[in-house]
Design a protein around this motif. Sequence first.
Motif, PDB file in Angstrom:
ATOM      1  N   MET A 117      33.289  50.267  31.008  1.00 38.83           N
ATOM      2  CA  MET A 117      32.933  51.630  30.601  1.00 38.83           C
ATOM      3  C   MET A 117      33.532  51.980  29.235  1.00 38.83           C
ATOM      4  N   ASP A 118      34.672  51.369  28.916  1.00 42.61           N
ATOM      5  CA  ASP A 118      35.299  51.581  27.605  1.00 42.61           C
ATOM      6  C   ASP A 118      36.220  50.398  27.326  1.00 42.61           C
ATOM      7  N   ALA A 119      35.619  49.335  26.805  1.00 42.93           N
ATOM      8  CA  ALA A 119      36.353  48.075  26.609  1.00 42.93           C
ATOM      9  C   ALA A 119      37.479  48.224  25.591  1.00 42.93           C
ATOM     10  N   GLU A 120      37.239  49.050  24.593  1.00 38.55           N
ATOM     11  CA  GLU A 120      38.250  49.208  23.538  1.00 38.55           C
ATOM     12  C   GLU A 120      39.511  49.873  24.094  1.00 38.55           C
ATOM     13  N   ALA A 121      39.303  50.971  24.809  1.00 36.66           N
ATOM     14  CA  ALA A 121      40.443  51.715  25.374  1.00 36.66           C
ATOM     15  C   ALA A 121      41.114  50.946  26.509  1.00 36.66           C
ATOM     16  N   GLY A 122      40.324  50.153  27.234  1.00 36.05           N
ATOM     17  CA  GLY A 122      40.846  49.509  28.434  1.00 36.05           C
ATOM     18  C   GLY A 122      41.484  48.152  28.245  1.00 36.05           C
ATOM     19  N   ALA A 123      41.226  47.495  27.128  1.00 27.15           N
ATOM     20  CA  ALA A 123      41.674  46.106  26.958  1.00 27.15           C
ATOM     21  C   ALA A 123      43.190  45.942  27.104  1.00 27.15           C
ATOM     22  N   LYS A 124      43.928  46.847  26.489  1.00 26.47           N
ATOM     23  CA  LYS A 124      45.397  46.749  26.543  1.00 26.47           C
ATOM     24  C   LYS A 124      45.903  46.965  27.970  1.00 26.47           C
ATOM     25  N   ARG A 125      45.316  47.952  28.647  1.00 25.47           N
ATOM     26  CA  ARG A 125      45.723  48.255  30.034  1.00 25.47           C
ATOM     27  C   ARG A 125      45.401  47.067  30.940  1.00 25.47           C
ATOM     28  N   MET A 126      44.229  46.492  30.721  1.00 24.99           N
ATOM     29  CA  MET A 126      43.809  45.354  31.543  1.00 24.99           C
ATOM     30  C   MET A 126      44.700  44.137  31.298  1.00 24.99           C
ATOM     31  N   ARG A 127      45.035  43.892  30.057  1.00 25.21           N
ATOM     32  CA  ARG A 127      45.924  42.753  29.743  1.00 25.21           C
ATOM     33  C   ARG A 127      47.256  42.886  30.481  1.00 25.21           C
ATOM     34  N   ALA A 128      47.770  44.107  30.537  1.00 26.98           N
ATOM     35  CA  ALA A 128      49.056  44.346  31.196  1.00 26.98           C
ATOM     36  C   ALA A 128      48.950  44.171  32.716  1.00 26.98           C
ATOM     37  N   LEU A 129      47.803  44.569  33.288  1.00 25.91           N
ATOM     38  CA  LEU A 129      47.614  44.485  34.742  1.00 25.91           C
ATOM     39  C   LEU A 129      47.224  43.091  35.218  1.00 25.91           C
ATOM     40  N   PHE A 130      46.600  42.318  34.350  1.00 23.88           N
ATOM     41  CA  PHE A 130      45.976  41.061  34.770  1.00 23.88           C
ATOM     42  C   PHE A 130      46.926  40.099  35.484  1.00 23.88           C
ATOM     43  N   PRO A 131      48.146  39.849  34.965  1.00 26.46           N
ATOM     44  CA  PRO A 131      49.039  38.915  35.677  1.00 26.46           C
ATOM     45  C   PRO A 131      49.353  39.363  37.100  1.00 26.46           C
ATOM     46  N   ALA A 132      49.482  40.676  37.299  1.00 25.74           N
ATOM     47  CA  ALA A 132      49.752  41.202  38.643  1.00 25.74           C
ATOM     48  C   ALA A 132      48.551  40.989  39.564  1.00 25.74           C
ATOM     49  N   MET A 133      47.357  41.205  39.034  1.00 31.34           N
ATOM     50  CA  MET A 133      46.134  40.979  39.826  1.00 31.34           C
ATOM     51  C   MET A 133      45.992  39.504  40.191  1.00 31.34           C
ATOM     52  N   LEU A 134      46.313  38.645  39.232  1.00 30.72           N
ATOM     53  CA  LEU A 134      46.225  37.199  39.477  1.00 30.72           C
ATOM     54  C   LEU A 134      47.256  36.763  40.518  1.00 30.72           C
ATOM     55  N   ALA A 135      48.452  37.347  40.451  1.00 26.13           N
ATOM     56  CA  ALA A 135      49.505  37.016  41.421  1.00 26.13           C
ATOM     57  C   ALA A 135      49.096  37.424  42.833  1.00 26.13           C
ATOM     58  N   TRP A 136      48.442  38.568  42.949  1.00 23.05           N
ATOM     59  CA  TRP A 136      47.953  39.023  44.262  1.00 23.05           C
ATOM     60  C   TRP A 136      46.881  38.059  44.777  1.00 23.05           C
ATOM     61  N   HIS A 137      45.969  37.682  43.910  1.00 23.54           N
ATOM     62  CA  HIS A 137      44.931  36.721  44.282  1.00 23.54           C
ATOM     63  C   HIS A 137      45.570  35.416  44.788  1.00 23.54           C
ATOM     64  N   ARG A 138      46.562  34.936  44.082  1.00 23.66           N
ATOM     65  CA  ARG A 138      47.200  33.662  44.468  1.00 23.66           C
ATOM     66  C   ARG A 138      47.964  33.791  45.782  1.00 23.66           C
ATOM     67  N   TRP A 139      48.515  34.972  46.029  1.00 21.49           N
ATOM     68  CA  TRP A 139      49.184  35.217  47.312  1.00 21.49           C
ATOM     69  C   TRP A 139      48.160  35.131  48.459  1.00 21.49           C
ATOM     70  N   ILE A 140      47.000  35.730  48.277  1.00 24.15           N
ATOM     71  CA  ILE A 140      45.950  35.656  49.308  1.00 24.15           C
ATOM     72  C   ILE A 140      45.542  34.205  49.535  1.00 24.15           C
ATOM     73  N   MET A 141      45.343  33.461  48.447  1.00 26.24           N
ATOM     74  CA  MET A 141      44.942  32.052  48.564  1.00 26.24           C
ATOM     75  C   MET A 141      45.998  31.232  49.326  1.00 26.24           C
ATOM     76  N   LYS A 142      47.252  31.588  49.133  1.00 29.66           N
ATOM     77  CA  LYS A 142      48.339  30.824  49.764  1.00 29.66           C
ATOM     78  C   LYS A 142      48.489  31.151  51.254  1.00 29.66           C
ATOM     79  N   TRP A 143      48.328  32.432  51.620  1.00 27.29           N
ATOM     80  CA  TRP A 143      48.720  32.851  52.958  1.00 27.29           C
ATOM     81  C   TRP A 143      47.587  33.309  53.881  1.00 27.29           C
ATOM     82  N   ARG A 144      46.378  33.491  53.365  1.00 22.87           N
ATOM     83  CA  ARG A 144      45.365  34.125  54.209  1.00 22.87           C
ATOM     84  C   ARG A 144      44.119  33.270  54.471  1.00 22.87           C
ATOM     85  N   LEU A 145      44.065  32.036  53.972  1.00 25.05           N
ATOM     86  CA  LEU A 145      42.856  31.242  54.204  1.00 25.05           C
ATOM     87  C   LEU A 145      42.922  30.494  55.531  1.00 25.05           C
TER      88      LEU A 145
END
Length: 415
Positions: A117-145
């Motif tokens: 919806m607003d790539a320019e405004a959101g890019a910095k926020r997304m970059r900061a959140l991305f490692p946390a989102m990836l860590a959550w994804h990896r936790w699911i892959m490790k413990w919930r399959l």
Amino acid sequence: MNHYTSPSESARNILTANDRGGYTIPTSGLYPYQWNWDSAIAALGFAEFDIDRAWVELETLFSGQWADGMVPHILFHNPDPGYFPGPDVWGGIGPIPSSGITQPPLAATMARRILDMDAEAGAKRMRALFPAMLAWHRWIMKWRLDDYGAVCTTHPWEAGRDNAPDWDSAMAGIDASDVGEYQRRDTSHVNSDDRPTKYDYDRYIKLVQIGREVRWDQQKLLTLNPFRVADPTMSFTTLRAARDLLAISAQLGLEADGLHADIARLDAGAQSLWNDTLDAFDARDAHSGEWAQSVSNASYLCWYAGIESPQMLERLKSILTTVPHPIPSYDPNLPKFDERRYWRGPTWAFMNMLAGFGLAGMGHGVEAEALRLKTARLIAGHGFAEYFDPITGGPAGGNSFTWTAAVWLHWAGRN
């Protein structure tokens, strides 16, 4: 002169009223804290009129992430004695008092939509959140399959569909005779006929006690937890989140090692939830291998996950023409249908939106639009309820509900 409040104005008012400064509660009284998947949907609603506030919602959610990557299903930011079970019952081990289980991972998918919806405004926020989102994804892959790569829920609350018929068999195997005395709060806020039964609740609390006893040690819970069900909700949302994480990483040039392989594994796992006898996607007990024989609204999230299914499309076309207010959370033609009891029949606007995203994304524009319009009419006619009777459209559960308001603003009410 009476001022007419449009549904869009009402929806914005609900989000603003439920805003607690950085996070949004689903509705006052019944749900006084921050819920994981509710927050992801709330962010979409905020993005329609305050994109900064949308990012704040997601940032606050991830501020409660545990050291191992898990993002809890409830964050208890401020004490509220009107809610049970509270932080003292859960014994969470994160940076903020929390529950000990997660919820379907919608955050990455909703963050990607907000970024678009607003790539320019959101890019910095997304970059900061991305490692946390990836860590959550990896936790699911490790413990919930499970062995097939389908994603399991380890508590009915973790899948978010608390009392769905999908869990009945697994729940029956839980001995809750020693659960002790407790005081439910939900039934003091809404009609008890709209809520899970005491039988269900005893088992919910027993599962919390099992987790708390081992301080939420996931390795120990693999053996100790009697409830482990491979589930369409968790499987489809995790697969979709992985696809979105990969797309975000490509767009912003971020590290995302292993996502291609994870997507292949999750895709195979989700496909393994096809029950030939039922001719639909179904839940499967990971301990016993037994099918739930349940066609739920989560069965229709296959397109959201990027999985095509002609049989599910035929089912959807039938539901769109035979059920006055689709998609019911449990098929009305199956024996356990209960049109008002939470996840055993009622229609949930946000689940319709997720199915609609998937349908539109996979080229089923006619069905996506039919579902959107029916959802819009339901909300416009019956208000911003937590969920609705699929036959009469009658509102049920909590009122002035955040995610129903967000669905209106972002999807259903758009012209």
